[in-house]
Design a protein around this motif. Structure first.
Motif, PDB file in Angstrom:
ATOM      1  N   ASN A  20      10.667   6.079 -12.024  1.00  0.00           N
ATOM      2  CA  ASN A  20      11.779   6.952 -11.614  1.00  0.00           C
ATOM      3  C   ASN A  20      11.576   8.394 -12.067  1.00  0.00           C
ATOM      4  O   ASN A  20      12.084   9.336 -11.431  1.00  0.00           O
ATOM      5  N   THR A  79      12.890  12.004 -10.370  1.00  0.00           N
ATOM      6  CA  THR A  79      14.071  12.648 -10.945  1.00  0.00           C
ATOM      7  C   THR A  79      13.756  13.753 -11.943  1.00  0.00           C
ATOM      8  O   THR A  79      14.623  14.579 -12.233  1.00  0.00           O
ATOM      9  N   ARG A  90       9.499  13.606   1.460  1.00  0.00           N
ATOM     10  CA  ARG A  90      10.485  13.121   2.435  1.00  0.00           C
ATOM     11  C   ARG A  90      10.363  13.885   3.749  1.00  0.00           C
ATOM     12  O   ARG A  90       9.931  15.021   3.794  1.00  0.00           O
ATOM     13  N   GLN A 141      13.241   9.148   5.129  1.00  0.00           N
ATOM     14  CA  GLN A 141      13.850   9.527   3.849  1.00  0.00           C
ATOM     15  C   GLN A 141      13.162   8.749   2.724  1.00  0.00           C
ATOM     16  O   GLN A 141      13.799   8.186   1.837  1.00  0.00           O
ATOM     17  N   GLU A 172      10.146   8.828  -0.232  1.00  0.00           N
ATOM     18  CA  GLU A 172       9.316   9.672  -1.080  1.00  0.00           C
ATOM     19  C   GLU A 172       8.433   8.768  -1.913  1.00  0.00           C
ATOM     20  O   GLU A 172       8.890   7.769  -2.461  1.00  0.00           O
ATOM     21  N   LYS A 193      10.371   5.650  -3.438  1.00  0.00           N
ATOM     22  CA  LYS A 193      11.826   5.673  -3.456  1.00  0.00           C
ATOM     23  C   LYS A 193      12.363   5.940  -2.049  1.00  0.00           C
ATOM     24  O   LYS A 193      11.997   6.923  -1.409  1.00  0.00           O
ATOM     25  N   TYR A 194      13.222   5.030  -1.590  1.00  0.00           N
ATOM     26  CA  TYR A 194      13.947   5.190  -0.333  1.00  0.00           C
ATOM     27  C   TYR A 194      15.350   5.707  -0.661  1.00  0.00           C
ATOM     28  O   TYR A 194      16.007   5.190  -1.559  1.00  0.00           O
ATOM     29  N   TYR A 195      15.797   6.688   0.098  1.00  0.00           N
ATOM     30  CA  TYR A 195      17.120   7.254  -0.105  1.00  0.00           C
ATOM     31  C   TYR A 195      18.040   6.866   1.059  1.00  0.00           C
ATOM     32  O   TYR A 195      17.585   6.783   2.214  1.00  0.00           O
ATOM     33  N   ARG A 240      20.511   6.956   4.202  1.00  0.00           N
ATOM     34  CA  ARG A 240      20.479   7.877   5.338  1.00  0.00           C
ATOM     35  C   ARG A 240      21.873   8.063   5.924  1.00  0.00           C
ATOM     36  O   ARG A 240      22.805   7.330   5.610  1.00  0.00           O
ATOM     37  N   GLU A 281      24.672   2.203  -0.858  1.00  0.00           N
ATOM     38  CA  GLU A 281      24.799   3.487  -1.538  1.00  0.00           C
ATOM     39  C   GLU A 281      23.729   3.686  -2.611  1.00  0.00           C
ATOM     40  O   GLU A 281      23.700   4.714  -3.280  1.00  0.00           O
ATOM     41  N   TYR A 282      22.844   2.711  -2.762  1.00  0.00           N
ATOM     42  CA  TYR A 282      21.844   2.779  -3.828  1.00  0.00           C
ATOM     43  C   TYR A 282      20.486   3.203  -3.278  1.00  0.00           C
ATOM     44  O   TYR A 282      20.090   2.764  -2.195  1.00  0.00           O
ATOM     45  N   PRO A 283      19.743   4.014  -4.029  1.00  0.00           N
ATOM     46  CA  PRO A 283      18.346   4.256  -3.649  1.00  0.00           C
ATOM     47  C   PRO A 283      17.527   2.990  -3.910  1.00  0.00           C
ATOM     48  O   PRO A 283      17.958   2.098  -4.657  1.00  0.00           O
TER      49      PRO A 283
END
Length: 363
Positions: A78, A82, A108, A120, A122, A194-196, A198, A282-284
């Motif tokens: 992580n 971050t 991304r 989305q 990374e 990491k997927y974010y 959408r 709602e979670y990455p």
């Protein structure tokens, strides 16, 4: 002797396990610790052979890392997203189009998913030797641990699986291992990914698909299981089914290069990533992968000396004289993915030709 001090790292809190009733794929769970003995390898070889023939996927447990060691590596993973500025990420961006290598950051919105929607996703990719590339400052305190982690993946998971696959083809145990050397040229690599979440508009335009169905480039892919349930495989009956999370477990699949080397005996798994279930949206989705590839100069021709292939025949993706090397295949596939034109064959399948081989993508 004083105890070894490890650098502190912010803790990553993963998503809760989904409570949704999902249709999960059913493939075997392998206790890889049994592969340490000849008797254990003999017992596992048939199970692994059949799993890789039927699904191209299997679960692995008892791989040698504790829950705490696994969690710490996720914490370190992580950090890559971050604790690193966008400016530094851009300065360390992968030369995907230029040289066909993922080494560094895949930023991304680099790929097109569908209907003009950009990804989305990374990820940060590291050559297995770790110290042979420049890393962001925030990760530098953890490089010794990352190196130990790649060695663990390489020697304690990849190599045992390769031995079992060789036994399944009735070949000497070290046949595939001898094509995968830690210090040789090659792109076996560690990936933090990491997927974010959408927008709803992007979900509609892509029919909730985050990464189209595809097969992997290399021989064997090792995914460290994480709780956000979004990975699906195409089952033998043609239906998409979810891959279930197993705490401190691994999900292992075969790629194109293994299918070519095995003369079609082992199947490169078709898999995709979709929007997670409602209670996880709602979670990455943070993940760790190890992508195994043969040495760069290995030509991807079937191992025709296999008694199994001599009995059942060989399925080729191209003529032996046209077969690419591992390095050529890796670079060409890397350059083409998500960046080149696809030809639609039907409502589900799109195709492109890479190094004379038809590569399929699935909606």
């Amino acid at each position: 002797m004083p105890a070894t001090t490890i650098p502190p790292v912010p803790h990553y809190e993963p998503a809760p396990v989904t409570q949704e009733d999902l249709d999960y794929a059913d493939f075997p769970i392998i206790d890889i610790s049994k592969a340490k003995t000849p008797e254990g390898r003999k017992e596992l070889a048939t199970v692994v052979r059949d799993a890789m023939r039927t699904y191209g996927f299997l679960y692995i447990v008892n791989h040698g890392l504790t829950d705490a060691e696994n969690e710490r590596m996720m914490d370190i993973a992580n950090v890559a997203f971050t604790q690193v500025s966008e400016e530094e990420k851009t300065s360390l961006a992968s030369k995907i189009k230029e040289v066909g290598s993922y080494r560094g950051y895949k930023l991304r919105q680099f790929w097109t998913i569908d209907n003009g929607v950009r990804d989305q996703i990374e990820h940060y990719n590291m050559h297995r030797r770790i110290f042979h590339q420049q890393h962001p400052k925030a990760l530098q305190p953890f490089l010794p641990e990352m190196r130990a982690f790649t060695e663990h993946n390489f020697y304690n998971v990849l190599h045992p699986v390769l031995r079992l696959l060789a036994l399944g083809l009735e070949l000497p145990e070290e046949t595939f291992v001898n094509l995968h050397n830690f210090d040789a040229e090659g792109e076996s690599y560690l990936r933090f990914m990491k997927y974010y979440p959408r927008t709803e508009d992007d979900e509609v335009k892509t029919k909730n698909v985050w990464l189209k169905g595809h097969t992997d480039i290399g021989t064997i892919t090792i995914l460290w299981s994480q709780p956000v349930t979004a990975l699906q495989i195409m089952s033998p009956d043609g239906k998409w089914r979810y891959v279930k999370h197993i705490p401190n477990g691994l999900v292992v699949n075969a790629g194109d290069s293994m299918e070519m080397l095995s003369g079609g005996y082992y199947k490169a798994t078709i898999h995709r990533v979709v929007q997670p279930p409602p209670d996880q949206r709602e979670y990455p989705r943070l993940g760790m992968f190890f992508f195994g590839s043969a040495d760069e100069d290995v030509r991807l021709v079937p191992l025709a000396e296999s008694p199994v292939l001599q009995r059942i025949g060989i399925t080729r993706k191209c003529a032996d004289e046209d077969a690419p090397t591992m390095g050529e295949w890796r670079a060409a596939r890397t350059r083409a993915y998500g960046l080149s034109e696809l030809r639609r064959r039907d409502d589900v399948v799109e195709e492109q030709v890479v190094k004379g081989v038809v590569v399929k993508h699935y909606s």
